[in-house]
Every structure is written in C-alpha cells, then in structure tokens.
Design an enzyme around this catalytic site. Sequence first.
Site, short mmCIF file in Angstrom:
data_model
loop_
_atom_site.label_atom_id
_atom_site.label_comp_id
_atom_site.label_asym_id
_atom_site.label_seq_id
_atom_site.Cartn_x
_atom_site.Cartn_y
_atom_site.Cartn_z
N SER A 185 0.84 -1.21 0.00
CA SER A 185 0.00 0.00 0.00
C SER A 185 0.87 1.25 0.00
CB SER A 185 -0.86 -0.03 1.27
OG SER A 185 -1.46 1.22 1.48
N ASN A 203 -13.44 4.54 4.29
CA ASN A 203 -12.85 5.19 3.13
C ASN A 203 -13.86 6.11 2.44
OD1 ASN A 203 -11.25 2.14 2.90
ND2 ASN A 203 -10.11 4.03 3.17
N TYR A 217 -1.76 -1.28 10.94
CA TYR A 217 -2.04 -1.81 9.60
C TYR A 217 -0.86 -1.54 8.67
CZ TYR A 217 -3.68 -1.75 4.80
OH TYR A 217 -3.77 -1.93 3.43
N PHE A 237 -2.34 2.78 -4.61
CA PHE A 237 -2.81 4.08 -4.11
C PHE A 237 -4.28 3.88 -3.70
CE2 PHE A 237 0.74 6.99 -4.07
CZ PHE A 237 1.72 6.09 -4.43
N LYS A 274 2.12 -4.02 6.59
CA LYS A 274 2.49 -3.99 5.15
C LYS A 274 4.00 -3.84 5.02
CE LYS A 274 -1.47 -4.55 3.45
NZ LYS A 274 -1.77 -5.81 2.80
N ARG A 277 -5.95 12.71 -3.11
CA ARG A 277 -5.48 11.32 -3.23
C ARG A 277 -5.45 10.90 -4.70
NH1 ARG A 277 -4.75 12.53 1.23
NH2 ARG A 277 -5.16 11.40 3.17
P1 NAD Z 1 -10.96 -7.07 1.34
O1 NAD Z 1 -11.13 -7.09 2.83
O2 NAD Z 1 -12.15 -6.84 0.50
O3 NAD Z 1 -10.26 -8.43 0.87
C1 NAD Z 1 -9.37 -9.16 1.68
C2 NAD Z 1 -9.84 -10.60 1.72
O4 NAD Z 1 -8.94 -11.37 2.52
C3 NAD Z 1 -11.24 -10.77 2.32
O5 NAD Z 1 -12.04 -11.51 1.42
C4 NAD Z 1 -10.99 -11.53 3.61
O6 NAD Z 1 -12.07 -12.40 3.93
C5 NAD Z 1 -9.71 -12.28 3.29
N1 NAD Z 1 -8.88 -12.63 4.47
C6 NAD Z 1 -8.46 -11.81 5.46
N2 NAD Z 1 -7.71 -12.50 6.33
C7 NAD Z 1 -7.64 -13.78 5.89
C8 NAD Z 1 -7.01 -14.97 6.36
N3 NAD Z 1 -6.32 -14.99 7.50
N4 NAD Z 1 -7.15 -16.10 5.64
C9 NAD Z 1 -7.86 -16.11 4.50
N5 NAD Z 1 -8.49 -15.03 4.01
C10 NAD Z 1 -8.39 -13.87 4.69
O7 NAD Z 1 -9.82 -5.99 1.03
P2 NAD Z 1 -9.35 -5.39 -0.37
O8 NAD Z 1 -9.72 -3.96 -0.38
O9 NAD Z 1 -9.78 -6.26 -1.49
O10 NAD Z 1 -7.78 -5.45 -0.17
C11 NAD Z 1 -7.00 -6.54 -0.62
C12 NAD Z 1 -5.57 -6.33 -0.18
O11 NAD Z 1 -5.08 -5.10 -0.69
C13 NAD Z 1 -5.39 -6.27 1.34
O12 NAD Z 1 -4.20 -6.94 1.68
C14 NAD Z 1 -5.28 -4.79 1.60
O13 NAD Z 1 -4.53 -4.50 2.77
C15 NAD Z 1 -4.54 -4.31 0.37
N6 NAD Z 1 -4.78 -2.89 0.06
C16 NAD Z 1 -6.07 -2.44 -0.05
C17 NAD Z 1 -6.31 -1.10 -0.31
C18 NAD Z 1 -7.72 -0.57 -0.43
O14 NAD Z 1 -7.90 0.65 -0.39
N7 NAD Z 1 -8.75 -1.40 -0.59
C19 NAD Z 1 -5.22 -0.22 -0.47
C20 NAD Z 1 -3.93 -0.71 -0.35
C21 NAD Z 1 -3.73 -2.06 -0.09
C1 UD1 Z 2 -6.83 5.20 4.11
C2 UD1 Z 2 -5.86 4.75 5.17
C3 UD1 Z 2 -4.67 4.06 4.51
C4 UD1 Z 2 -5.16 2.90 3.64
C5 UD1 Z 2 -6.19 3.43 2.63
C6 UD1 Z 2 -6.79 2.33 1.81
C7 UD1 Z 2 -6.12 6.26 7.08
C8 UD1 Z 2 -5.47 7.35 7.88
N1 UD1 Z 2 -5.44 5.88 5.98
O1 UD1 Z 2 -6.13 6.09 3.24
O2 UD1 Z 2 -3.78 3.57 5.48
O3 UD1 Z 2 -4.07 2.32 2.94
O4 UD1 Z 2 -7.25 4.11 3.33
O5 UD1 Z 2 -7.56 1.47 2.60
O6 UD1 Z 2 -7.17 5.74 7.44
N2 UD1 Z 2 -12.23 11.44 3.86
C9 UD1 Z 2 -13.26 12.26 4.26
N3 UD1 Z 2 -14.35 11.69 4.81
C10 UD1 Z 2 -14.49 10.33 4.99
C11 UD1 Z 2 -13.44 9.50 4.56
C12 UD1 Z 2 -12.32 10.09 4.01
O7 UD1 Z 2 -13.17 13.49 4.13
O8 UD1 Z 2 -15.51 9.88 5.51
C13 UD1 Z 2 -11.04 12.04 3.21
C14 UD1 Z 2 -9.74 11.75 3.92
O9 UD1 Z 2 -9.46 12.73 4.88
C15 UD1 Z 2 -8.74 11.75 2.74
C16 UD1 Z 2 -9.58 11.25 1.56
O10 UD1 Z 2 -10.94 11.46 1.92
O11 UD1 Z 2 -8.34 13.05 2.47
C17 UD1 Z 2 -9.36 9.76 1.27
O12 UD1 Z 2 -9.59 9.01 2.46
P1 UD1 Z 2 -9.61 7.40 2.46
O13 UD1 Z 2 -10.51 6.92 1.38
O14 UD1 Z 2 -9.90 6.95 3.85
O15 UD1 Z 2 -8.14 6.98 2.02
P2 UD1 Z 2 -6.72 7.39 2.65
O16 UD1 Z 2 -6.87 8.35 3.76
O17 UD1 Z 2 -5.85 7.76 1.52
#
Ligand code: NAD
Ligand code: UD1
Length: 336
Positions: free
Chosen positions: A124, A198, A148, A177, A152, A230
């Site tokens: 991430s 988010n 968290y 991102f 990573k 972002r």
């Molecule tokens: P998500 O929660 O939708 O998907 C993660 C999946 O992993 C889920 O289906 C959950 O049931 C499964 N899981 C969790 N722990 C497990 C375990 N111990 N054994 C088996 N399955 C397990 O999340 P996502 O948004 O699809 O994210 C996927 C990956 O990308 C994650 O590692 C997350 O940290 C990373 N990531 C996500 C974002 C984002 O904004 N969504 C950003 C950066 C990185």
């Molecule tokens: C967040 C996490 C980051 C994670 C990423 C993806 C935090 C501090 N950071 O990032 O670690 O990798 O999600 O899962 O939680 N915002 C609002 N109102 C809301 C939600 C968000 O104004 O209800 C704003 C935030 O202040 C930010 C932008 O929207 O400026 C994006 O927020 P978000 O979607 O949570 O992502 P990140 O903060 O980039």
Amino acid sequence: MKVLVTGGAGYIGSHTCVRLIENGHEIAVLDNLSNSNEKALQRVKSITGADFKFYKADLLDKEALNSVFSNERYDAVIHFAGLKAVGESVEIPLKYYANNVSGTINLCEAMKNNNVKKLVFSSSATVYGNPKSLPITEDFPVGATNPYGQTKLMIEYILKDLYLSDNSWDIALLRYFNPIGAHPSGLIGEDPRGIPNNLLPYISQVAVGRLPYLNVYGNDYDTPDGSGVRDYIHVIDLADGHIKAIDKLNANPGLVTYNLGTGNGFSVFEMIRAYEKASKRKIEYKIMPRRQGDIAACYANTDKAKNELGFQTLYGIDDMCESSWKWQEMNPNGYK
Ligand code: NAD
Ligand code: UD1
C-alpha cells in the site's frame, strides 16, 4: 498460468479474478470470508462463464493451507488476504500482526514446501507515511504510522529477506494508491462491513440514502481547495496491474516494487462533485476536523510501472464514480 488468489472473494481480489480469467489464466481462490461473501465468487463465475475451485480456509491454519497446495500445482500466488481497517488495527493490533504477518509467513512456508516461488503481494501507499514531496517514487523513504501500515511494511521486509536467502523466488510488491470503482456489470464491487472508513464507499452510501451526509475531514490543508488529495485508481486498472506483474514474474525479475496509481490527485470536494454527476444525486456534507493520521496529499509517480510493466491506466474519475454508483444502485445492501 495457474494462479492461487488468496483473499480472492474480497474487493480487489474478486475484480482481479475476473481479469485473470479473461486473460487466459486458470485460478483457484483461498479466502476465510472474514471480510467478504462467497456470492462475490459466484458472480465472478457468472461474469466470466468460468468455473474454479474455492477453498474456504484461513492462512493461520497451516494444515488447511498445506492441503490447498497438495491438492493442485500452482505457478504463482497473488496474495490479497489480510485485514485492512486502519482504526481497528490501532484498537486490536495483535489481531492485525497475527493475521497479516503470520498469515503471510504461513503462506510463504507452504509455497516453499511445494516449490511455488512466484508471489505478488498487495502492499500500500501507506508505507510512504507522510511523503517529503510529490509525486511519490518507489525509492522514497518508508515508514508506517499505524499497525495496519506496519504489517504492510513488515511483510515487505520479510519478503525481501526471503528473496535474499533464496534468489529463485520472484516477488512483486505492489503499492496500491486508492482503489475505487467497480466492475462495469455492477455485479461485483466494494461491500464494506459497518460504516465505511474510506471516502468513496462513504459517499456512495450517502448517495443511496443509507447515510445522511459525508463528514469532510478538514478543509484547511495546504491543497488547492483545502481538502485532502489522493490518487484514486479504478479497481479494474488495478486488477490489470496484477496481470502485468504476473507477466513480469515469468521473466524472472527477482524482487520488484511498483506503485500502482494514476499519477493524478483529486480532492475530496472534486470527488463529491464527480459522484454527484455520476449518481445525479446531491451529496450532503459537513466540514469536520482533520482525521488523525491523515496527510494533505498523496499521489504516485507511475513511470516505473509504465516503463517496466507496460502498465497504463485506462479509466478516469467519471468511470470510477459511474461504476461505483452502478454497483451501489444495483446492490444497495452489498451482497446481503
Ligand atoms: P478485502 O477485505 O475486500 O479483501 C481481503 C480478503 O482477505 C477478504 O475476502 C478476507 O475475507 C480475506 N482474508 C483476510 N484475512 C484472511 C485470512 N487470515 N485467511 C484467508 N483469508 C483472509 O480488502 P481489499 O480492499 O480487497 O484489499 C485486498 C488487499 O489489498 C489487502 O491486503 C489490503 O490490505 C490491500 N490494500 C487495499 C487497499 C484498499 O484501499 N482497498 C489499499 C492498499 C492495499
Ligand atoms: C486510508 C488509510 C490508509 C489505507 C487506505 C486504503 C487512514 C489514515 N489511511 O487512506 O492507510 O491504505 O485508506 O484502505 O485511514 N475522507 C473524508 N471523509 C471520509 C473519509 C475520508 O473526508 O468519511 C477524506 C480523507 O481525509 C482523505 C480522503 O478522503 O483526504 C481519502 O480518504 P480514504 O478513502 O480513507 O483513504 P486514505 O486516507 O488515503
């Protein structure tokens, strides 16, 4: 290639499963469904017309993991499985370290025991902490500000050490991102449990009437309109980044790290306007104090992924908001 997708029932995993199949790969999915619904996998099957195995298994269960690997031979693993809620990770850090870090170690041991040495890992942009300048390149200093993010970073270090100990591994660390949007069919999308953390899932629940208004966390940042900026990337583009990474691993690159973003920053207010346009609904909002741990702006330099992976994003903010809205409208309560 035959690819095992851990966390394949989740948001990014399910979209990547679709794109893997559409690109001619065979897949199997391992997920414990702790943050997802098996319906997502049924829908992946209906979108693609392909069948695949689903193992409901936990990465912390070594026995189950070994049986997944002894059952079939995989060429590579894409590892999405992990817990991702920043706030929750501060409250229950041990759960996050155990699940994400120990889970990844168990996965790598099972891979090693079965001689599977190609791995794509979901990292991430959070590993960059508060970047010293923008846009962010892959060689920026790293540092996490919450458990968290620490998981990573720790996993990145573990995978680097694993590669140093045995260079027959090929490992891609993909630093995402802000993934948003959904499959154009509206059949799969992001389905957060409880109140979303988010921005985009929150806005979409305001648009559909599940939440009354958006809290805008700060309008006094040093950004053009004062709200946080972002780098939002369409989940389908992100999924395609994994296809490119799998292709790259086939060329035996060793350990490689890439940013996956668009390189463009959008503010909270710009996202509100884009979502209003896509949904034709008014998004009510209130200005709130800054959220703890937030940074003003974050966006990627995408040159490395472009030059070395041939990765280029195809979708803009309007596509992201329109597909998110389609998913939200067709599934107002997610998969439930
Ligand atoms: P998500 O929660 O939708 O998907 C993660 C999946 O992993 C889920 O289906 C959950 O049931 C499964 N899981 C969790 N722990 C497990 C375990 N111990 N054994 C088996 N399955 C397990 O999340 P996502 O948004 O699809 O994210 C996927 C990956 O990308 C994650 O590692 C997350 O940290 C990373 N990531 C996500 C974002 C984002 O904004 N969504 C950003 C950066 C990185
Ligand atoms: C967040 C996490 C980051 C994670 C990423 C993806 C935090 C501090 N950071 O990032 O670690 O990798 O999600 O899962 O939680 N915002 C609002 N109102 C809301 C939600 C968000 O104004 O209800 C704003 C935030 O202040 C930010 C932008 O929207 O400026 C994006 O927020 P978000 O979607 O949570 O992502 P990140 O903060 O980039």
